[in-house]
Design a protein around this motif. Structure first.
Motif, mmCIF file in Angstrom:
data_model
loop_
_atom_site.group_PDB
_atom_site.id
_atom_site.type_symbol
_atom_site.label_atom_id
_atom_site.label_comp_id
_atom_site.label_asym_id
_atom_site.label_seq_id
_atom_site.Cartn_x
_atom_site.Cartn_y
_atom_site.Cartn_z
ATOM 1 N N ARG A 85 3.845 8.633 6.172
ATOM 2 C CA ARG A 85 5.041 8.992 6.958
ATOM 3 C C ARG A 85 5.972 7.800 7.093
ATOM 4 N NH1 ARG A 85 4.308 11.983 12.645
ATOM 5 N NH2 ARG A 85 3.655 13.581 11.138
ATOM 6 N N ASP A 86 5.441 6.669 7.484
ATOM 7 C CA ASP A 86 6.169 5.407 7.459
ATOM 8 C C ASP A 86 5.501 4.525 6.405
ATOM 9 O OD1 ASP A 86 7.858 6.137 9.590
ATOM 10 O OD2 ASP A 86 6.293 5.591 11.030
ATOM 11 N N VAL A 87 6.312 3.855 5.607
ATOM 12 C CA VAL A 87 5.756 3.047 4.525
ATOM 13 C C VAL A 87 4.773 2.037 5.106
ATOM 14 C CG1 VAL A 87 6.263 1.448 2.650
ATOM 15 C CG2 VAL A 87 7.830 3.332 3.142
ATOM 16 N N ALA A 88 3.505 2.118 4.636
ATOM 17 C CA ALA A 88 2.445 1.266 5.163
ATOM 18 C C ALA A 88 2.450 -0.085 4.457
ATOM 19 C CB ALA A 88 1.087 1.955 4.988
ATOM 20 N N PRO A 89 1.837 -1.108 5.079
ATOM 21 C CA PRO A 89 1.792 -2.440 4.448
ATOM 22 C C PRO A 89 1.041 -2.447 3.125
ATOM 23 C CG PRO A 89 1.257 -2.585 6.794
ATOM 24 C CD PRO A 89 1.284 -1.131 6.444
ATOM 25 N N GLN A 90 0.183 -1.433 2.894
ATOM 26 C CA GLN A 90 -0.575 -1.398 1.645
ATOM 27 C C GLN A 90 0.337 -1.335 0.428
ATOM 28 O OE1 GLN A 90 -1.517 0.037 4.401
ATOM 29 N NE2 GLN A 90 -3.739 -0.065 4.616
ATOM 30 N N PHE A 91 1.510 -0.738 0.586
ATOM 31 C CA PHE A 91 2.425 -0.667 -0.553
ATOM 32 C C PHE A 91 2.893 -2.053 -0.962
ATOM 33 C CE2 PHE A 91 6.969 -0.595 -1.793
ATOM 34 C CZ PHE A 91 6.800 -0.069 -3.075
ATOM 35 N N TYR A 92 3.333 -2.830 0.004
ATOM 36 C CA TYR A 92 3.819 -4.171 -0.313
ATOM 37 C C TYR A 92 2.678 -5.076 -0.765
ATOM 38 C CZ TYR A 92 7.693 -2.257 2.357
ATOM 39 O OH TYR A 92 8.704 -1.445 2.824
ATOM 40 N N LEU A 93 1.509 -4.898 -0.165
ATOM 41 C CA LEU A 93 0.347 -5.685 -0.571
ATOM 42 C C LEU A 93 -0.048 -5.366 -2.013
ATOM 43 C CD1 LEU A 93 -1.955 -7.638 0.153
ATOM 44 C CD2 LEU A 93 -3.240 -5.666 1.007
ATOM 45 N N SER A 108 -3.162 0.345 -7.485
ATOM 46 C CA SER A 108 -1.926 1.126 -7.544
ATOM 47 C C SER A 108 -2.034 2.401 -6.710
ATOM 48 C CB SER A 108 -1.607 1.490 -8.994
ATOM 49 O OG SER A 108 -1.454 0.335 -9.786
ATOM 50 N N GLY A 109 -3.200 3.057 -6.775
ATOM 51 C CA GLY A 109 -3.387 4.259 -5.965
ATOM 52 C C GLY A 109 -3.296 3.965 -4.479
ATOM 53 N N THR A 110 -3.883 2.843 -4.066
ATOM 54 C CA THR A 110 -3.799 2.458 -2.658
ATOM 55 C C THR A 110 -2.356 2.151 -2.259
ATOM 56 O OG1 THR A 110 -6.026 1.511 -2.809
ATOM 57 C CG2 THR A 110 -4.687 0.869 -0.924
ATOM 58 N N ALA A 111 -1.633 1.453 -3.134
ATOM 59 C CA ALA A 111 -0.232 1.146 -2.845
ATOM 60 C C ALA A 111 0.614 2.410 -2.763
ATOM 61 C CB ALA A 111 0.322 0.200 -3.911
ATOM 62 N N LEU A 112 0.357 3.353 -3.673
ATOM 63 C CA LEU A 112 1.103 4.616 -3.626
ATOM 64 C C LEU A 112 0.768 5.404 -2.372
ATOM 65 C CD1 LEU A 112 0.920 5.780 -7.349
ATOM 66 C CD2 LEU A 112 2.946 5.029 -6.104
ATOM 67 N N GLY A 113 -0.509 5.349 -1.950
ATOM 68 C CA GLY A 113 -0.872 6.007 -0.698
ATOM 69 C C GLY A 113 -0.119 5.435 0.483
ATOM 70 N N GLY A 114 0.048 4.110 0.503
ATOM 71 C CA GLY A 114 0.833 3.505 1.569
ATOM 72 C C GLY A 114 2.305 3.850 1.488
#
Length: 316
Positions: free
Chosen positions: A229-237, A219-225
């Motif tokens: 600045r631009d939503v990173a793929p880590q959020f969706y992953l 969850s922390g990694t997803a929140l970091g994504g």
């Protein structure tokens, strides 16, 4: 009002027949024999004793550190490890706390070795070696007293590995997606392995710690994504991994995992909504909408989990 009185009133108010009344009484556990209070007390005393012995050893070594040579320091740590292992093998009633003492002493020995010889190894390698060498200790102990710190060591090692191979920083972009994906898989394997180990059903705390650590890390990694600045793929992953875990926990009616994963998914969705709405200037109505969605997701999650738990109990 006692539980007996509540059962009688419920039976009368619902008009239950004799079979249903007996079923209700059996589910309530009112006729179950009282649990043995000495088993958890012995386990707690053993864990406390192991911790105090280890802490006392650390203080004694620290107080006399300058008087010991390198060989003496290594000898003390190795002797403490050997004595703990031999005593754990010989004293079955104290096997679990002695295994805990041996596992912690092993970590201290590896840390001292790394500090003394400056091997240049990354921190995750120390935790990986500690987990690998400590696995036989935890396996032989067959107790959560040893499995729980082992799970914490493995979870910490996975996080340090992701940080190291992510460029020694927590970067959230397309270049670090493979690293984070491998880390997510490793967290999943940790939880699965602890769930399938012998005696896991009767000693769930190591597995619960692994689930909690995995949920926090992913969850922390997803929140970091998400807050990049631009939503990173880590959020969706991360959101997808939490969703898959929630489906698996739902199929097995595991309330602890369902609760942790549902809270994670709800949090990611609410923060994602806030990020999307922040593209426009938020006013009072926007904040109210976010709060309303958060309350609705939380209430819906609790309702669904409780309903699933009731269905599982009815089928049991």
């Amino acid at each position: 009002m006692s539980l007996h009185e509540q059962l009688y009133q419920w039976t009368a108010s619902q008009g239950l027949d004799a079979t249903s009344a007996r079923r209700l009484r059996a589910l309530s556990g009112v006729d179950d024999p009282p649990g043995d209070p000495w088993t958890p007390l012995r386990r707690g005393a053993g864990a406390l004793a192991a911790g105090l012995i280890g802490f006392g050893l650390i203080l004694w070594v620290a107080a006399n550190w300058d008087d010991f040579g390198r060989a003496m320091r290594f000898g003390l740590l190795q002797a403490a490890l050997a004595i703990s292992l031999i005593a754990a093998a010989a004293l079955r009633p104290w096997r679990a706390p002695l295994a805990l003492a041996a596992f912690l002493t092993l970590g201290g020995l590896l840390a001292f070795f790394g500090q003394t010889y400056q091997t240049g190894a990354d921190p995750w390698q120390l935790f990986a070696l500690w987990a690998a060498l400590g696995l036989p200790i935890a396996w032989a102990s067959r107790s959560d007293l040893a499995w729980t710190p082992w799970a914490l060591v493995v979870a910490t090692g996975i996080g340090l590995w992701m940080e190291t191979f992510g460029g020694h920083s927590w970067r959230f972009d397309a270049s670090t997606v493979p690293v984070h994906a491998i880390g997510f898989v490793a967290y999943g394997l940790l939880c699965a392995g602890l769930a399938l180990r012998p005696g896991a059903a009767s000693q769930p705390w190591a597995w619960r710690l692994a689930v909690l650590a995995s949920v926090i890390a992913i969850s922390g990694t997803a929140l970091g994504g998400l807050i990049a600045r631009d939503v990173a793929p880590q959020f969706y992953l991360g959101l997808g991994v939490m969703g898959v875990g929630l489906v698996l926990a739902w199929r097995h009616s595991e309330v602890y995992a369902m609760s942790a994963l549902a809270l994670s998914v709800d949090t990611l969705l609410v923060v994602g909504l806030a990020r999307w709405m922040s593209k426009e200037r938020l006013d009072v109505g926007g904040y109210f909408l976010i709060a309303l969605v958060a309350c609705g997701l939380l209430a819906g999650s609790v309702t669904l989990i409780l309903g699933r738990l009731r269905d599982a109990e009815a089928r049991a």
